[in-house]
Design a protein around this motif. Structure first.
Motif, PDB file in Angstrom:
ATOM      1  N   VAL A  10     -50.760  12.486 -47.965  1.00  0.00           N
ATOM      2  CA  VAL A  10     -51.716  13.238 -48.774  1.00  0.00           C
ATOM      3  C   VAL A  10     -52.212  14.391 -47.657  1.00  0.00           C
ATOM      4  O   VAL A  10     -52.812  13.925 -46.319  1.00  0.00           O
ATOM      5  N   VAL A  11     -51.872  15.617 -47.713  1.00  0.00           N
ATOM      6  CA  VAL A  11     -52.352  16.523 -46.888  1.00  0.00           C
ATOM      7  C   VAL A  11     -53.744  17.000 -47.411  1.00  0.00           C
ATOM      8  O   VAL A  11     -53.849  17.561 -48.470  1.00  0.00           O
ATOM      9  N   MET A  12     -54.876  16.529 -46.562  1.00  0.00           N
ATOM     10  CA  MET A  12     -56.212  17.021 -47.183  1.00  0.00           C
ATOM     11  C   MET A  12     -57.016  17.605 -46.265  1.00  0.00           C
ATOM     12  O   MET A  12     -56.744  17.994 -45.333  1.00  0.00           O
ATOM     13  N   SER A  17     -58.204  25.388 -46.336  1.00  0.00           N
ATOM     14  CA  SER A  17     -57.682  24.995 -44.686  1.00  0.00           C
ATOM     15  C   SER A  17     -56.082  24.872 -44.617  1.00  0.00           C
ATOM     16  O   SER A  17     -55.620  24.647 -43.485  1.00  0.00           O
ATOM     17  N   GLY A  18     -55.299  25.162 -45.815  1.00  0.00           N
ATOM     18  CA  GLY A  18     -53.859  25.218 -45.692  1.00  0.00           C
ATOM     19  C   GLY A  18     -53.084  24.183 -46.168  1.00  0.00           C
ATOM     20  O   GLY A  18     -51.854  24.284 -45.808  1.00  0.00           O
ATOM     21  N   THR A 151     -55.975  25.876 -37.659  1.00  0.00           N
ATOM     22  CA  THR A 151     -55.767  27.165 -37.216  1.00  0.00           C
ATOM     23  C   THR A 151     -54.239  27.532 -36.447  1.00  0.00           C
ATOM     24  O   THR A 151     -53.954  28.304 -36.165  1.00  0.00           O
ATOM     25  N   LEU A 152     -53.785  26.257 -36.118  1.00  0.00           N
ATOM     26  CA  LEU A 152     -52.418  26.102 -35.676  1.00  0.00           C
ATOM     27  C   LEU A 152     -51.237  26.850 -36.730  1.00  0.00           C
ATOM     28  O   LEU A 152     -51.820  26.497 -37.926  1.00  0.00           O
TER      29      LEU A 152
END
Length: 168
Positions: A10-12, A17-18, A151-152
């Motif tokens: 899960v990309v949370m 936030s992207g 932010t990367l």
């Protein structure tokens, strides 16, 4: 960290936030299906957010159950982009897989407010960013996953995550 032979991630993080971008790249690299939790919201909830009203927990529970059902339906692994702002929300998602890993895209509200303000054709207004940060509970020590600065560049986020978790 090792997420095992069937990676379910899960990309949370907060809106803007992207998650969708990073999640799509990660799913492609892992060779598993990808879904965006926004697509599981009902039209009524999208309208509520578009009107500048934050969701309540009672709004979220059925949505989280639908997300957990989707994850359960992907036994070979999957990537889900989902805010998963509270530990209790992540508990619901964890019922879907004992191999669930979280990638928390973390960073400042100022950056997110600018990003959300520049979105076109999205129901989430910048006015709700503060409510997302107020709700956000970072990953706890009992939760499998890691936080990476949003932010990367997205490719660098995925590379850093994969180096750390080493899926087989």
């Amino acid at each position: 960290m090792d997420i095992g032979i069937h990676p379910t991630v899960v990309v949370m993080g907060v809106s803007g936030s992207g998650k969708t971008t990073v999640g799509g790249i990660l799913a492609n690299q892992l060779g598993v299906p990808f879904a965006d939790a926004d697509d599981f919201h009902t039209p009524e909830l999208k309208a509520k957010m578009a009107a500048g009203r934050p969701l309540t927990d009672s709004d979220r529970w059925p949505w989280l159950a639908r997300l957990a059902d989707w994850l359960r339906g992907e036994p070979e692994g999957a990537v889900l982009a989902c805010s998963a702002l509270r530990h209790s929300y992540r508990d619901v998602l964890r019922t879907a897989s004992d191999k669930l890993c979280f990638l928390h895209l973390a960073g400042s509200a100022e950056v997110v407010t600018v990003r959300v303000g520049h979105r076109l054709n999205h129901y989430m207004p910048a006015s709700l960013v503060d409510s997302q940060y107020a709700t956000l509970e970072p990953l706890g020590p009992d939760e499998f996953g890691m936080a990476i600065d949003f932010t990367l560049p997205p490719e660098q986020i995925v590379e850093q995550f994969l180096k750390e978790v080493e899926p087989r």
